[in-house]
Write a protein that holds these residues in place. Structure first.
Motif, PDB file in Angstrom:
ATOM      1  N   VAL A 188       1.254  -1.052  -0.561  1.00 22.15           N
ATOM      2  CA  VAL A 188      -0.466  -0.188  -0.084  1.00 22.15           C
ATOM      3  C   VAL A 188       0.589   1.252  -0.053  1.00 22.15           C
ATOM      4  O   VAL A 188       0.787   3.042   0.702  1.00 22.15           O
ATOM      5  N   LYS A 189       2.506   1.023  -0.585  1.00 20.34           N
ATOM      6  CA  LYS A 189       2.811   2.361  -0.342  1.00 20.34           C
ATOM      7  C   LYS A 189       2.613   3.403  -1.083  1.00 20.34           C
ATOM      8  O   LYS A 189       3.334   4.161  -1.114  1.00 20.34           O
ATOM      9  N   TYR A 190       1.996   2.957  -2.172  1.00 21.85           N
ATOM     10  CA  TYR A 190       1.191   3.587  -3.855  1.00 21.85           C
ATOM     11  C   TYR A 190       0.300   4.790  -3.398  1.00 21.85           C
ATOM     12  O   TYR A 190      -0.089   5.100  -4.481  1.00 21.85           O
TER      13      TYR A 190
ATOM     14  N   ASP B 180      -6.172   9.405  -0.364  1.00 25.39           N
ATOM     15  CA  ASP B 180      -7.054   8.036  -0.219  1.00 25.39           C
ATOM     16  C   ASP B 180      -7.008   6.789   1.033  1.00 25.39           C
ATOM     17  O   ASP B 180      -8.053   6.328   1.153  1.00 25.39           O
ATOM     18  N   PHE B 181      -5.961   6.992   1.473  1.00 22.66           N
ATOM     19  CA  PHE B 181      -6.088   5.984   2.577  1.00 22.66           C
ATOM     20  C   PHE B 181      -7.019   6.702   4.391  1.00 22.66           C
ATOM     21  O   PHE B 181      -6.917   5.812   5.097  1.00 22.66           O
TER      22      PHE B 181
ATOM     23  N   GLY C  42       5.662   6.298  -1.936  1.00 24.56           N
ATOM     24  CA  GLY C  42       6.072   5.004  -1.603  1.00 24.56           C
ATOM     25  C   GLY C  42       7.046   4.791  -0.516  1.00 24.56           C
ATOM     26  O   GLY C  42       8.127   4.699  -0.710  1.00 24.56           O
ATOM     27  N   TYR C  43       6.446   5.929   0.754  1.00 28.70           N
ATOM     28  CA  TYR C  43       6.187   5.214   2.035  1.00 28.70           C
ATOM     29  C   TYR C  43       6.055   4.171   2.679  1.00 28.70           C
ATOM     30  O   TYR C  43       4.894   4.154   2.308  1.00 28.70           O
ATOM     31  N   THR C  44       6.437   2.790   2.712  1.00 25.65           N
ATOM     32  CA  THR C  44       6.457   2.285   3.900  1.00 25.65           C
ATOM     33  C   THR C  44       6.606   2.664   5.529  1.00 25.65           C
ATOM     34  O   THR C  44       7.658   3.811   5.544  1.00 25.65           O
TER      35      THR C  44
ATOM     36  N   PRO D 162      -7.992  -3.033   4.218  1.00 22.83           N
ATOM     37  CA  PRO D 162      -6.552  -4.632   2.702  1.00 22.83           C
ATOM     38  C   PRO D 162      -5.245  -4.972   3.221  1.00 22.83           C
ATOM     39  O   PRO D 162      -5.039  -4.145   4.403  1.00 22.83           O
ATOM     40  N   CYS D 163      -5.218  -5.595   2.367  1.00 20.39           N
ATOM     41  CA  CYS D 163      -3.816  -6.809   2.814  1.00 20.39           C
ATOM     42  C   CYS D 163      -2.741  -5.008   2.703  1.00 20.39           C
ATOM     43  O   CYS D 163      -2.757  -4.968   1.400  1.00 20.39           O
TER      44      CYS D 163
END
Length: 204
Positions: free
Chosen positions: A37-39, A44-45, A81-83, A111-112
């Motif tokens: 989910v980094k993108y 949206d998050f 782009g970050y985790t 979500p996963c």
């Protein structure tokens, strides 16, 4: 439809809040998000967590006004782009729920790539957060950084609304050390000052 029923339930809770029928229950949770989910953008998050709260049938408290929205606050937007191993979210419920129940319900619908690992009652110390720990793996690893670390000033050019100006980022670098093929950095992160790790890497 389910969406219509959820919206109606939110409006009923909003009406009760206005009447002072009950006190809100405050919570905060810690979650992690991985490569899957980094993108996902921050906006949206936020929407995703709102949907997850509804799917989990948690009685979210909502804001006042013509367009009520769930009372949720994220500590800091995570760049695309970050985790992250630890992110913070505050929220309020119109009715109390157990922390273990909240965690189980949310992990069942998120979500996963997103996992809630702690839920606590009350307010967090979100407003006091002013540093963040980053682990960065550059494409081209710089060599010896000792000279960089011990500089009294690190001047970069920063684009602002009024144009390009020089800025000293050294006060916002709290610590930095190499760890194999990556760097671990503690940088200013918050409303008062916010330094992105890619800026530090480019300054090297």
């Amino acid at each position: 439809t389910a969406a219509k029923n959820a919206a109606a339930a939110a409006l009923r809770r909003f009406a009760k809040q206005k009447k002072g029928a009950f006190a809100l229950s405050d919570y905060y949770l810690l979650y992690e998000r991985d490569e899957r989910v980094k993108y996902v953008s921050h906006l949206d998050f936020v929407r995703m967590f709102g949907r997850a709260m509804r799917r989990a049938a948690l009685p979210m408290a909502v804001s006042e006004g013509f367009n009520p929205h769930p009372l949720m606050t994220f500590a800091l937007p995570l760049p695309v782009g970050y985790t992250s191993k630890c992110e913070l979210l505050e929220f309020s419920l119109a009715e109390p729920r157990g922390t273990d129940e909240i965690k189980s319900l949310l992990n069942g619908v998120l979500p996963c790539g997103v996992n809630v690992f702690e839920v606590h009652e009350g307010k967090s110390r979100m407003k006091k957060l002013d540093n963040a720990l980053y682990s960065v793996t550059p494409e081209n690893m710089p060599g010896d950084i000792s000279d960089f670390i011990f500089r009294k000033e690190i001047i970069i050019e920063k684009k602002t609304k009024s144009g390009i100006k020089e800025t000293d980022i050294r006060p916002d670098i709290k610590s930095i050390k190499s760890a194999g093929n990556s760097f671990e950095m503690i940088l200013s992160s918050g409303s008062r000052a916010n330094l992105k790790p890619e800026i530090v890497i480019n300054a090297m």
